[in-house]
Write a protein that holds these residues in place. Sequence first.
Motif, mmCIF file in Angstrom:
data_model
loop_
_atom_site.group_PDB
_atom_site.id
_atom_site.type_symbol
_atom_site.label_atom_id
_atom_site.label_comp_id
_atom_site.label_asym_id
_atom_site.label_seq_id
_atom_site.Cartn_x
_atom_site.Cartn_y
_atom_site.Cartn_z
ATOM 1 N N UNK A 3 0.870 -1.173 0.000
ATOM 2 C CA UNK A 3 0.000 0.000 0.000
ATOM 3 C C UNK A 3 0.906 1.223 0.000
ATOM 4 N N UNK A 4 0.620 2.177 -0.883
ATOM 5 C CA UNK A 4 1.387 3.415 -0.927
ATOM 6 C C UNK A 4 0.488 4.586 -0.525
ATOM 7 N N UNK A 5 0.989 5.385 0.407
ATOM 8 C CA UNK A 5 0.251 6.535 0.907
ATOM 9 C C UNK A 5 0.992 7.814 0.491
ATOM 10 N N UNK A 6 0.243 8.810 0.044
ATOM 11 C CA UNK A 6 0.820 10.118 -0.263
ATOM 12 C C UNK A 6 -0.021 11.192 0.403
ATOM 13 N N UNK A 7 0.641 12.083 1.135
ATOM 14 C CA UNK A 7 -0.033 13.226 1.737
ATOM 15 C C UNK A 7 0.611 14.500 1.203
ATOM 16 N N UNK A 8 -0.209 15.391 0.673
ATOM 17 C CA UNK A 8 0.266 16.673 0.167
ATOM 18 C C UNK A 8 -0.307 17.787 1.039
ATOM 19 N N UNK A 9 0.570 18.595 1.614
ATOM 20 C CA UNK A 9 0.165 19.679 2.506
ATOM 21 C C UNK A 9 0.849 20.965 2.086
ATOM 22 N N UNK A 10 0.072 22.019 1.931
ATOM 23 C CA UNK A 10 0.627 23.344 1.662
ATOM 24 C C UNK A 10 0.110 24.291 2.730
ATOM 25 N N UNK A 11 0.999 25.059 3.322
ATOM 26 C CA UNK A 11 0.606 26.000 4.370
ATOM 27 C C UNK A 11 1.324 27.322 4.113
ATOM 28 N N UNK A 12 0.751 28.125 3.246
ATOM 29 C CA UNK A 12 1.431 29.339 2.817
ATOM 30 C C UNK A 12 1.643 30.333 3.957
ATOM 31 N N UNK A 13 0.794 30.311 4.967
ATOM 32 C CA UNK A 13 0.927 31.274 6.059
ATOM 33 C C UNK A 13 2.194 31.058 6.872
ATOM 34 N N UNK A 14 2.658 29.811 6.963
ATOM 35 C CA UNK A 14 3.863 29.523 7.732
ATOM 36 C C UNK A 14 5.080 29.300 6.852
ATOM 37 N N UNK A 15 4.847 29.058 5.574
ATOM 38 C CA UNK A 15 5.958 28.788 4.662
ATOM 39 C C UNK A 15 6.322 27.320 4.561
ATOM 40 N N UNK A 26 5.525 23.449 3.535
ATOM 41 C CA UNK A 26 4.733 22.610 2.660
ATOM 42 C C UNK A 26 5.520 21.354 2.340
ATOM 43 N N UNK A 27 4.829 20.273 2.040
ATOM 44 C CA UNK A 27 5.548 19.026 1.769
ATOM 45 C C UNK A 27 4.677 18.046 0.994
ATOM 46 N N UNK A 28 5.356 17.106 0.367
ATOM 47 C CA UNK A 28 4.729 15.905 -0.179
ATOM 48 C C UNK A 28 5.388 14.717 0.512
#
Length: 339
Positions: free
Chosen positions: A157-169, A171-173
């Motif tokens: 099983x492969x999991x991917x989480x994409x998060x962007x948080x421009x207010x703090x600078x 972000x990650x994949x």
Amino acid sequence: MKETLVLTLLAMSNAMLWAADSPTSEITNGQIRALVYLPDAKNGFYRATRFDWSAVVYSLQYKGHDYYGRWFQTTDPMVHDFVYKGPDIVASPCTAITGPVDEFAPLGWEEAKPGGTFVKIGVGVLRKPDESKYDNYRLYEIVDSGKWTIKKGRESIEFTQEVANSSSGYGYTYRKSLRLVNGKPEMVLEHSLRNTGTRAIRTSVYNHNFLVLDGHPPGPGLVITVPFQIQTRQPPKKELAEIRGNQIVYLKTLKDQEVVTTALSGFSDGPKDNEIRIEDSRVGAGMKITCDRPLSSESLWSIRTVMAMEPFVSVAIEPAKEFSWNSTYDYYTLPASAK
């Protein structure tokens, strides 16, 4: 053979009961059968803010042995970490999880203002409520759990989480693959973290490795072995366990509120010392955990229902760069003479 069959059926029925209302998946390579909780913001088994939501194994069966399962009986949002209530162990939502699970140190907590946000990799963007110190047992408001993508196969099983948080600078994949090795009693956790934000990521990650081997309490017959001579400032209570060179040996079966815990040092700055071997001659089974990154620290924690070796790895990623690390779990049985 009859006893092994009974244990397997019991483990299967318990695992199915625990997962009744949560999205799950099963993978197998013919030797190992693993049951996994899936990330889900509405119905997931784990929706708290301490541990990474992906690849939460709640049962792994090999040759009649089950390595993981619940070490607590119930949960209570009013509990901090966990408590003992009569015969039961009651865990907080942040602590109530199973199997080999990762936890990352928070990003942006110190500079965030009350009401602002910070980031926990594998969870998402969280709200900072006040000026108190960060507490990983505290349940924080989830502002954004990111976008989760799950790819299922027969053996992985492969999991991917994409998060962007421009207010703090920040972000990650984040990609994490749970894969059973074809033809071998092995499980591999493959991680990669790409920095998609404008700020460098400086954090640490460890795997809690909640081992509940056949439901036996830690006790005589359980031995932990590492490649280095163990040093520690706080050895375990001498009547419960002792350090013998590169091993930790249990002397008494843990009961009531007894705990065996210690921080390990003495390891090198290379990945060769990031190896843990755990064997229990009482049940005739063992496992070896190896990682391809060097240790930054390592700890042992155990109570009457669970034993956890916790290897830490440091993570530093500049914007647009990527960091990866892999852990391999080898499961095996012990010779009959060792039982």
